[in-house]
Scaffold this active site. Structure first.
Site, PDB file in Angstrom:
ATOM      1  N   ASP A  10       0.863  -1.186   0.000  1.00  0.00           N
ATOM      2  CA  ASP A  10       0.000   0.000   0.000  1.00  0.00           C
ATOM      3  C   ASP A  10       0.895   1.231   0.000  1.00  0.00           C
ATOM      4  O   ASP A  10       1.659   1.452   0.946  1.00  0.00           O
ATOM      5  CB  ASP A  10      -0.900  -0.024   1.239  1.00  0.00           C
ATOM      6  CG  ASP A  10      -1.996   1.030   1.194  1.00  0.00           C
ATOM      7  OD1 ASP A  10      -2.126   1.708   0.159  1.00  0.00           O
ATOM      8  OD2 ASP A  10      -2.719   1.164   2.198  1.00  0.00           O
ATOM      9  N   ASP A 104      -2.824   2.438  -6.091  1.00  0.00           N
ATOM     10  CA  ASP A 104      -1.736   2.464  -5.110  1.00  0.00           C
ATOM     11  C   ASP A 104      -1.709   1.255  -4.188  1.00  0.00           C
ATOM     12  O   ASP A 104      -1.047   1.292  -3.151  1.00  0.00           O
ATOM     13  CB  ASP A 104      -1.827   3.739  -4.274  1.00  0.00           C
ATOM     14  CG  ASP A 104      -3.119   3.833  -3.474  1.00  0.00           C
ATOM     15  OD1 ASP A 104      -4.061   3.084  -3.767  1.00  0.00           O
ATOM     16  OD2 ASP A 104      -3.179   4.666  -2.549  1.00  0.00           O
ATOM     17  N   GLU A 105      -2.375   0.182  -4.553  1.00  0.00           N
ATOM     18  CA  GLU A 105      -2.541  -0.918  -3.605  1.00  0.00           C
ATOM     19  C   GLU A 105      -2.688  -2.229  -4.369  1.00  0.00           C
ATOM     20  O   GLU A 105      -3.403  -2.293  -5.367  1.00  0.00           O
ATOM     21  CB  GLU A 105      -3.792  -0.638  -2.771  1.00  0.00           C
ATOM     22  CG  GLU A 105      -4.062  -1.579  -1.644  1.00  0.00           C
ATOM     23  CD  GLU A 105      -5.325  -1.189  -0.892  1.00  0.00           C
ATOM     24  OE1 GLU A 105      -5.643  -1.867   0.085  1.00  0.00           O
ATOM     25  OE2 GLU A 105      -6.009  -0.212  -1.299  1.00  0.00           O
TER      26      GLU A 105
END
EC number: 2.7.7.7
Length: 359
Positions: A10, A104-105
């Site tokens: 993350d 983003d993860e």
């Protein structure tokens, strides 16, 4: 059977960190990605801004009240997508079993990895190092034997954290978790659990499956497994998410008037924030309702313009509610979602977001 080795990565304040990286004058200052307008929503906030209580999905005007010297910067989605692609290229040096959750993860299954590294924590450490060295950004990583625990682990030492939950420590770790930390437990579900005297993992584990299913539906069975450290969901590289949504189950049933005037505005605001964070673009709005007898109905409408803001979502949601033939019935659940993504988004699986089990 060997335990799986799962990593959840993350990025730390992804959009805001990119802006601080690319604009040295923003470093060390509270910044928000979004528009400082009456209708604006914070898509992302730097850690400096978060110290003042500024959060993503928050109305811009509220953010400015909390932090009057907050610096707003425009959303550069094309840049964020390009950086996301660079991050995923780093992931694929180690495994092709990469499941994007958003820009983003992502989850990575490194049980069988390309370099043949035996310890997942060493792979996570390398990934973090390469992201920092090549992209000048920080990431937090969680390592465990399933997705549920890996995700919790990545949140444990943010920012720039690395944490492992070993199978031998999982039961004790889960028992001490506050109920809000469980994947799928949002504000409304946490309130309902507290009303049932469930405030942590140990108390959740003490409840049998029938009890949890009776109170939380199908999700109750998931909570039952999570409390025991069980999560068999595979990492799915080909998974294509085509909607962004949010829903809420209410402790007390809500009337039609309350839904129109109070509940739908809150859901529309939450949905607008999630759309801003994800960069998802769609023009079909779906309203989902569930009655006290668990009968469920949906209504949807497709409009010419892209749905991105509360001001566009809420009137359409209210229209769908008015079209719903519910009479004087009350509701135990309301939900809104945007779907029908544009063609450009179908080209990249990491450009889409579905926040599962949020309420």
């Amino acid at each position: 059977m060997n335990q799986r080795k799962i990593i959840h990565v993350d990025m730390d304040a992804f959009y805001a960190s990119i802006e601080q990286r690319d604009h040295p004058e923003y470093r060390g200052k509270p910044i928000a990605v979004g528009r400082p307008e009456m209708r604006g929503v914070v898509a992302a906030a730097s850690y400096e801004a978060r110290r003042f209580g500024v959060r993503s999905a928050m109305p811009s005007m509220k953010a400015l009240k909390l932090c009057p010297h907050l610096i707003f910067t425009r959303n550069r989605m094309d840049v964020y997508k390009a950086v996301s692609a660079q991050i995923h290229a780093i992931f694929h040096r180690y495994t092709d079993l990469v499941e994007p959750l958003s820009l983003d993860e992502a989850f990575l299954d490194v049980t069988e990895n390309k370099p043949g590294i035996p310890l997942a924590v060493d792979i996570a450490r390398r990934i973090k190092k390469e992201i920092r060295r090549e992209l000048h950004l920080t990431a937090s990583a969680g390592v465990s034997y399933n997705k549920f625990l890996a995700k919790i682990a990545s949140d444990y030492r943010k920012p720039d954290g690395l944490f492992t939950i070993h199978p031998s420590r999982a039961e004790k770790f889960i028992a001490a978790l506050p109920i809000e930390a469980f994947w799928g437990v949002g504000h409304a579900t946490a309130e309902r659990m507290r009303a049932l005297s469930i405030t942590n993992g140990a108390q959740l584990r003490a409840r049998d499956k029938d009890f949890l299913v009776r109170h939380f539906g199908k999700t109750g069975a998931i909570f039952y497994n999570f409390a025991r450290g069980v999560d068999d969901r595979p990492v799915e590289p080909s998974r294509m998410r085509k909607s962004v949504g949010c829903e809420e189950t209410y402790r007390e049933n809500v009337t039609r008037a309350e839904a129109l005037e109070q509940r739908l505005p809150l859901l529309a605001e939450e949905l607008a924030g999630r759309l801003a964070r994800s960069g998802f673009r769609g023009n079909t709005l779906t309203l989902k309702v569930k009655f006290p007898d668990f009968v469920q109905k949906t209504r949807c409408a497709t409009v010419p313009e892209i749905l991105t803001e509360k001001e566009g979502i809420l009137p359409l949601a209210r229209t769908l509610m008015e079209e719903l033939d519910s009479g004087d019935r009350t509701f135990r659940l309301l939900g809104l979602s945007v779907s029908h993504p544009q063609e450009e988004q179908r080209q990249g699986i990491w450009e889409q977001l579905w926040l599962e089990l949020e309420y």
